[in-house]
Scaffold this motif. Sequence first.
Motif, mmCIF file in Angstrom:
data_model
loop_
_atom_site.group_PDB
_atom_site.id
_atom_site.type_symbol
_atom_site.label_atom_id
_atom_site.label_comp_id
_atom_site.label_asym_id
_atom_site.label_seq_id
_atom_site.Cartn_x
_atom_site.Cartn_y
_atom_site.Cartn_z
ATOM 1 N N GLU A 1 0.832 -1.206 0.000
ATOM 2 C CA GLU A 1 0.000 0.000 0.000
ATOM 3 C C GLU A 1 0.867 1.256 0.000
ATOM 4 O O GLU A 1 0.629 2.190 -0.770
ATOM 5 C CB GLU A 1 -0.932 0.008 1.217
ATOM 6 C CG GLU A 1 -2.041 -1.017 1.146
ATOM 7 C CD GLU A 1 -2.829 -1.122 2.447
ATOM 8 O OE1 GLU A 1 -2.612 -0.294 3.364
ATOM 9 O OE2 GLU A 1 -3.653 -2.034 2.552
ATOM 10 N N VAL A 2 1.889 1.270 0.861
ATOM 11 C CA VAL A 2 2.792 2.421 0.920
ATOM 12 C C VAL A 2 3.529 2.568 -0.403
ATOM 13 O O VAL A 2 3.649 3.668 -0.951
ATOM 14 C CB VAL A 2 3.778 2.291 2.102
ATOM 15 C CG1 VAL A 2 4.855 3.371 2.041
ATOM 16 C CG2 VAL A 2 3.038 2.349 3.432
ATOM 17 N N HIS A 3 4.014 1.463 -0.945
ATOM 18 C CA HIS A 3 4.708 1.467 -2.241
ATOM 19 C C HIS A 3 3.831 2.095 -3.323
ATOM 20 O O HIS A 3 4.278 2.963 -4.071
ATOM 21 C CB HIS A 3 5.072 0.024 -2.610
ATOM 22 C CG HIS A 3 5.646 -0.144 -3.974
ATOM 23 N ND1 HIS A 3 6.990 -0.006 -4.223
ATOM 24 C CD2 HIS A 3 5.065 -0.434 -5.158
ATOM 25 C CE1 HIS A 3 7.210 -0.211 -5.514
ATOM 26 N NE2 HIS A 3 6.057 -0.477 -6.100
ATOM 27 N N ASP A 4 2.597 1.674 -3.393
ATOM 28 C CA ASP A 4 1.678 2.190 -4.404
ATOM 29 C C ASP A 4 1.381 3.682 -4.202
ATOM 30 O O ASP A 4 1.349 4.450 -5.159
ATOM 31 C CB ASP A 4 0.374 1.392 -4.417
ATOM 32 C CG ASP A 4 0.565 -0.027 -4.940
ATOM 33 O OD1 ASP A 4 1.612 -0.308 -5.567
ATOM 34 O OD2 ASP A 4 -0.328 -0.856 -4.710
ATOM 35 N N LEU A 5 1.185 4.084 -2.944
ATOM 36 C CA LEU A 5 0.914 5.492 -2.664
ATOM 37 C C LEU A 5 2.113 6.373 -3.009
ATOM 38 O O LEU A 5 1.951 7.442 -3.603
ATOM 39 C CB LEU A 5 0.534 5.685 -1.192
ATOM 40 C CG LEU A 5 -0.864 5.221 -0.806
ATOM 41 C CD1 LEU A 5 -1.023 5.240 0.712
ATOM 42 C CD2 LEU A 5 -1.926 6.079 -1.468
ATOM 43 N N VAL A 6 3.304 5.939 -2.658
ATOM 44 C CA VAL A 6 4.508 6.708 -2.960
ATOM 45 C C VAL A 6 4.697 6.807 -4.471
ATOM 46 O O VAL A 6 5.011 7.874 -4.999
ATOM 47 C CB VAL A 6 5.745 6.086 -2.271
ATOM 48 C CG1 VAL A 6 7.032 6.682 -2.788
ATOM 49 C CG2 VAL A 6 5.645 6.269 -0.764
ATOM 50 N N SER A 7 4.473 5.716 -5.172
ATOM 51 C CA SER A 7 4.570 5.736 -6.630
ATOM 52 C C SER A 7 3.541 6.683 -7.230
ATOM 53 O O SER A 7 3.832 7.436 -8.156
ATOM 54 C CB SER A 7 4.363 4.336 -7.210
ATOM 55 O OG SER A 7 5.415 3.487 -6.839
ATOM 56 N N PHE A 8 2.338 6.654 -6.687
ATOM 57 C CA PHE A 8 1.247 7.466 -7.204
ATOM 58 C C PHE A 8 1.565 8.958 -7.136
ATOM 59 O O PHE A 8 1.256 9.714 -8.051
ATOM 60 C CB PHE A 8 -0.049 7.160 -6.445
ATOM 61 C CG PHE A 8 -1.216 7.978 -6.908
ATOM 62 C CD1 PHE A 8 -1.796 7.762 -8.150
ATOM 63 C CD2 PHE A 8 -1.745 8.970 -6.106
ATOM 64 C CE1 PHE A 8 -2.877 8.513 -8.586
ATOM 65 C CE2 PHE A 8 -2.823 9.737 -6.522
ATOM 66 C CZ PHE A 8 -3.387 9.506 -7.772
ATOM 67 N N VAL A 9 2.191 9.387 -6.044
ATOM 68 C CA VAL A 9 2.496 10.813 -5.910
ATOM 69 C C VAL A 9 3.841 11.185 -6.539
ATOM 70 O O VAL A 9 4.243 12.333 -6.501
ATOM 71 C CB VAL A 9 2.446 11.304 -4.440
ATOM 72 C CG1 VAL A 9 1.056 11.183 -3.888
ATOM 73 C CG2 VAL A 9 3.458 10.611 -3.588
ATOM 74 N N GLY A 10 4.531 10.212 -7.134
ATOM 75 C CA GLY A 10 5.749 10.495 -7.886
ATOM 76 C C GLY A 10 7.013 10.616 -7.061
ATOM 77 O O GLY A 10 7.976 11.251 -7.485
#
Length: 97
Positions: free
Chosen positions: A8-17
């Motif tokens: 979840e953290v990985h995806d969120l960090v990726s999402f915000v660039g």
Amino acid sequence: MDTRKGKEVHDLVSFVGLRAHATAVGLIQLSVELARAGVIQEDAITRIKEAIFDDLALGRPGSLSKEEFERSTRLRLDRLFAGEEKLGPGEVAAPGS
């Protein structure tokens, strides 16, 4: 960090660039500076490196065995945090070298 929460953290960090090298360099430098100033202890640095490793492990290339990936990635992280690897642009050594 458990795998689901880590994803979840990985995806969120990726999402915000925030996957940029500049962010990683800044985090490593901040960690080193805080440790030098006595603000954080070595066990905190170990937890930071573990969090980075956990995230990197989510994208382990299939061409590397789990053992080789873990060995080389942990070695590189240790070298980065010890100042033995160059931070910033330039030639990057192959994993495990």
